[in-house]
Enzyme design. Structure first.
Site, PDB file in Angstrom:
ATOM      1  N   LYS A   9      -2.023   5.498 -10.445  1.00  0.00           N
ATOM      2  CA  LYS A   9      -1.483   4.756  -9.308  1.00  0.00           C
ATOM      3  C   LYS A   9      -0.013   4.418  -9.531  1.00  0.00           C
ATOM      4  CE  LYS A   9      -2.409   0.704  -6.384  1.00  0.00           C
ATOM      5  NZ  LYS A   9      -3.321  -0.417  -6.099  1.00  0.00           N
ATOM      6  N   SER A  61      -4.322  -1.029  -1.454  1.00  0.00           N
ATOM      7  CA  SER A  61      -3.148  -0.290  -1.856  1.00  0.00           C
ATOM      8  C   SER A  61      -3.467   0.928  -2.731  1.00  0.00           C
ATOM      9  CB  SER A  61      -2.198  -1.226  -2.626  1.00  0.00           C
ATOM     10  OG  SER A  61      -2.789  -1.699  -3.821  1.00  0.00           O
ATOM     11  N   SER A 110      -7.734  -3.994  -2.786  1.00  0.00           N
ATOM     12  CA  SER A 110      -7.080  -2.700  -2.938  1.00  0.00           C
ATOM     13  C   SER A 110      -7.913  -1.647  -3.645  1.00  0.00           C
ATOM     14  CB  SER A 110      -5.748  -2.872  -3.663  1.00  0.00           C
ATOM     15  OG  SER A 110      -4.831  -3.595  -2.875  1.00  0.00           O
TER      16      SER A 110
END
Length: 466
Positions: free
Chosen positions: A76, A151, A175
């Site tokens: 990520k 996210s 997220s």
């Protein structure tokens, strides 16, 4: 090789037994990325092909093997990875190439994973919709005109499309849960402290966010969780934890599961979501558990007020180095920074008292129930060019993140939570549920998820962009 149909566990077994080489797996991974990433924009900062193939050949020649040996993983883009552009989705860090791995990247690398690039994220990870001015938007593989959530949106899409078999993510306000739900995969928010964050800055006050794993099955979630979890001596609030794998999938006979729905109407929810989720709860009943409706256990507005206070305080602290450059921040980041800077110490204290009251109430609930369930989102995936929902069912959203209020009961007190797929709505879009329990019940939740997955196999039934 169809990577979207192959579990991480199967790939790793083939790698360990010599039935698959890291070189072959890297070739298949890069081919899959070339086939589908252009349509969804999930993997960014992909490294040079020749360099990655060389790393795969080196993995084949290496004698020592970690638990993820030879497995390609994209990290990520909130995580610093040595030698790979690490932007946080912000133009401020567009050209930032770290020399040192963050802790989670170092653990992945030490386990033998080959880090191939990044997965896309919103700017600074703010908002449950993955778009930023560096890489653009990531699209939902079930309808590219719609959001993939966030996210950890890039991670979820990379999994759903078979570009990777495991993915890391992070979760402050859903997220790991919202993008898992919207992409028909699993996301796991571990008990706070199980997966330590980067040991820098304040180490005591900000207990909201956590790193965690995503995958296409609970078994694969467990594989990655065991690699990234465990205490770090530089993190005083990180906790020892036993490995969760192999998962023990036991009978659900006698288990009690509580369904919280829309929290007695406090969480406005789009039509069809509650029915979609409550219908899936019959799977647990078929496995022997008792599922009961649970009335709202705590005042939702008190939870919300506590949450937005502690969140703004946390986010403002992280953005403080950019306080004199607010013009480079997106509007939601500016909003969080301004709110956080304006808070008094006693306002933060009052928010933490509410958090403490909710924790005490949750302990009482878990004396009655083995797990509780909420929807993983209050809306279906919305248009990709829309920053965030402004209303739900005629109810105006008064902040950019109010539409994700449903995740705050878990986030506020650091509970473990598995986002499980709940099938597809009338429009063919995925939805999911939050299955959560008391702190430390991580292994039990994954076992519950594994029993559910053995019946449903949702990620395998509808592989995205096959």
């Amino acid at each position: 090789m169809n990577l979207s149909d192959t579990s991480a566990a199967d790939l790793l077994e083939k790698l360990a037994t010599g039935h698959l080489s890291a070189t072959e797996l890297m070739r298949a991974t890069l081919d899959r990325i070339a086939q589908v990433n252009g349509q969804v924009n999930a993997i960014v900062a992909l490294q040079d092909e020749d360099k990655l193939m060389a790393q795969a050949r080196a993995a084949d020649d290496k004698s020592g093997r970690g638990p993820l040996h030879g497995l390609p993983i994209a990290v990520k883009d909130l995580v610093n990875v040595a030698g790979i552009a690490s932007t946080q989705g912000s133009p401020v860090f567009r050209n930032h190439v770290p020399a040192v791995d963050d802790l989670i990247a170092a653990r992945l690398r030490a386990a033998g994973a080959i880090l191939i690039g990044k997965t896309n994220t919103p700017e600074f990870g703010l908002g449950s919709h993955t778009f930023n001015p560096v890489y653009g938007a990531t699209r939902n593989p079930y309808d590219p005109a719609r959001s993939c959530g966030g996210s950890s949106g890039g991670a979820a899409v990379a999994l759903a499309t078979g570009m990777v078999a495991l993915a890391d993510g992070s979760d402050m306000m859903g997220s790991l849960r919202n993008p898992a739900a919207w992409n028909n995969v699993y996301g796991f928010r571990p008990s706070w402290g199980w997966v330590p964050s980067e040991p820098q800055g304040d180490l005591f006050l900000h207990q909201l966010s956590t790193l965690g794993p995503m995958a296409r099955s609970p078994q694969d979630i467990g594989l990655l969780l065991d690699v990234i979890s465990g205490p770090d001596p530089r993190q005083p609030l990180s906790v020892p934890c036993e490995p969760v794998t192999p998962l023990s999938v036991e009978s659900l006979d006698g288990m009690r599961i509580g369904w919280l729905g829309d929290w007695g109407g406090a969480f406005p929810t789009e039509e069809g979501i509650l029915n979609q989720c409550s219908n899936e709860l019959a799977i647990f009943e078929g496995l022997g558990a008792t599922v009961e409706d649970v009335p709202p256990p705590f005042d939702a507005e008190r939870l919300w007020d506590s949450w937005i206070t502690l969140r703004s305080w946390n986010v403002a602290a992280s953005l403080l180095p950019l306080a004199d450059r607010k013009d480079v921040l997106k509007d939601t980041a500016q909003w969080e920074l301004e709110r956080g800077l304006a808070l008094t110490a006693m306002e933060v204290h009052a928010a933490s008292v509410t958090r403490s009251d909710w924790y005490r109430r949750a302990v009482e609930l878990f004396a009655e129930y083995d797990a509780l369930v909420l929807p993983a989102a209050q809306v279906w995936p919305f248009p990709v060019d829309q920053p965030y929902p402004r209303s739900i069912g005629g109810v105006a959203m008064d902040t950019y993140h109010r539409w994700m209020q449903v995740v705050t009961p878990v986030s506020l007190i650091g509970l473990p939570c598995l986002s499980i797929p709940a099938g597809f709505g009338p429009g063919g879009l995925p939805m999911g549920m939050q299955l959560f329990g008391p702190r430390g019940s991580d292994a039990q939740l994954l076992a519950l998820g594994a029993a559910y997955h053995a019946v449903t196999h949702w990620p395998q039934k509808r592989p995205a962009m096959a």
